[in-house]
Design an enzyme around this catalytic site. Structure first.
Site, PDB file in Angstrom:
ATOM      1  NE  ARG A  31     130.224  10.066  36.697  1.00 26.07           N
ATOM      2  CZ  ARG A  31     129.286   9.719  35.813  1.00 26.07           C
ATOM      3  NH1 ARG A  31     128.269   8.967  36.193  1.00 26.07           N
ATOM      4  NH2 ARG A  31     129.373  10.112  34.548  1.00 26.07           N
ATOM      5  CB  THR A  48     120.074  29.749  31.324  1.00 29.55           C
ATOM      6  OG1 THR A  48     121.495  29.666  31.179  1.00 29.55           O
ATOM      7  CG2 THR A  48     119.566  31.048  30.724  1.00 29.55           C
ATOM      8  CG  HIS A  63     127.451  12.302  29.498  1.00 25.82           C
ATOM      9  ND1 HIS A  63     127.060  11.595  30.612  1.00 25.82           N
ATOM     10  CD2 HIS A  63     126.764  11.760  28.451  1.00 25.82           C
ATOM     11  CE1 HIS A  63     126.178  10.669  30.265  1.00 25.82           C
ATOM     12  NE2 HIS A  63     125.985  10.743  28.962  1.00 25.82           N
ATOM     13  CG  ASP A 116     125.792   9.413  34.029  1.00 23.45           C
ATOM     14  OD1 ASP A 116     126.616   9.901  33.222  1.00 23.45           O
ATOM     15  OD2 ASP A 116     126.028   8.436  34.758  1.00 23.45           O
TER      16      ASP A 116
END
Length: 211
Positions: free
Chosen positions: A14, A166, A187, A191
């Site tokens: 990543r 939440t 991000h 993803d």
């Protein structure tokens, strides 16, 4: 740091995406989903500890949601994450934060939750239970109103990689009870695919609860 695994950026798949969304185009995002909690509601089980358990179980199945920046700025992931959650005080209309150590044993987790609530639930300070571990993630609930969407605006949010959850007020629709859950992530480490997989894991955890 306990159970913390630094990421070797030279070998991390990543890295390119993290560089882009952390530095070039800093980006966090939120997503709101509706969870079917009919089985949980009909069981008369306490909603909050059950949901905290399900969220923690799903988070601990996802390395993306366990990836954080350490206090010295090291990118890495924790083997285990624990929920840190809010408790509302009616008398002052304020809240406090408590954390409970996650264990995969549902009954043991609920017992620890109730012990923490009994010990720290009446303490009117922001951090009612001290020593919140770095390997924790925040959860809050707005039980007075349901919502279709929800997002947090963090001044330093582009440096905050830990997911935030939440919950809203659940409601009945066509004989089913639905609970809104807002998920906020960074991000750089997470993803849309990973968020959707996480939601699938939450739904699995709900179905597997020993009610």
């Amino acid at each position: 740091m306990e159970n913390f695994h630094p990421i070797d950026l030279s070998k991390w798949e990543r890295k390119e995406y993290c560089d882009h969304y952390f530095s070039a185009v800093p980006c966090t995002y939120s997503m709101t989903v509706k969870l079917d909690i009919t089985r949980l509601v009909q069981s008369k089980e306490k909603l909050y500890p059950a949901m905290l358990y399900c969220l923690a179980k799903a988070v601990n199945r996802s390395r993306e949601l366990k990836t954080v920046l350490s206090s010295n700025g090291q990118l890495g992931w924790f083997e285990k994450m624990h929920p840190s959650y809010t408790i509302f005080h009616k008398d002052t209309e304020t809240f406090s934060c408590i954390w409970t150590a996650y264990t995969e044993d549902y009954q043991a987790f609920c017992q620890s939750y109730h012990q923490d609530l009994a010990q720290y639930g009446d303490i009117h300070h922001f951090d009612a239970k001290p020593n919140t571990p770095p390997n924790s993630f925040p959860v809050s609930m707005i039980p007075w109103e349901s919502f279709e969407g929800f997002n947090l605006n963090l001044q330093k949010g582009f440096d905050y990689l830990t997911p935030i959850f939440t919950m809203g007020k659940y409601y009945e629709e066509n004989g089913r009870f639905l609970l809104p859950l807002a998920i906020q992530v960074h991000h750089a480490v997470c993803d849309g695919y990973h968020v959707c997989r996480f939601v699938s894991h939450v739904r699995e955890a709900l179905e597997e609860l020993p009610l």
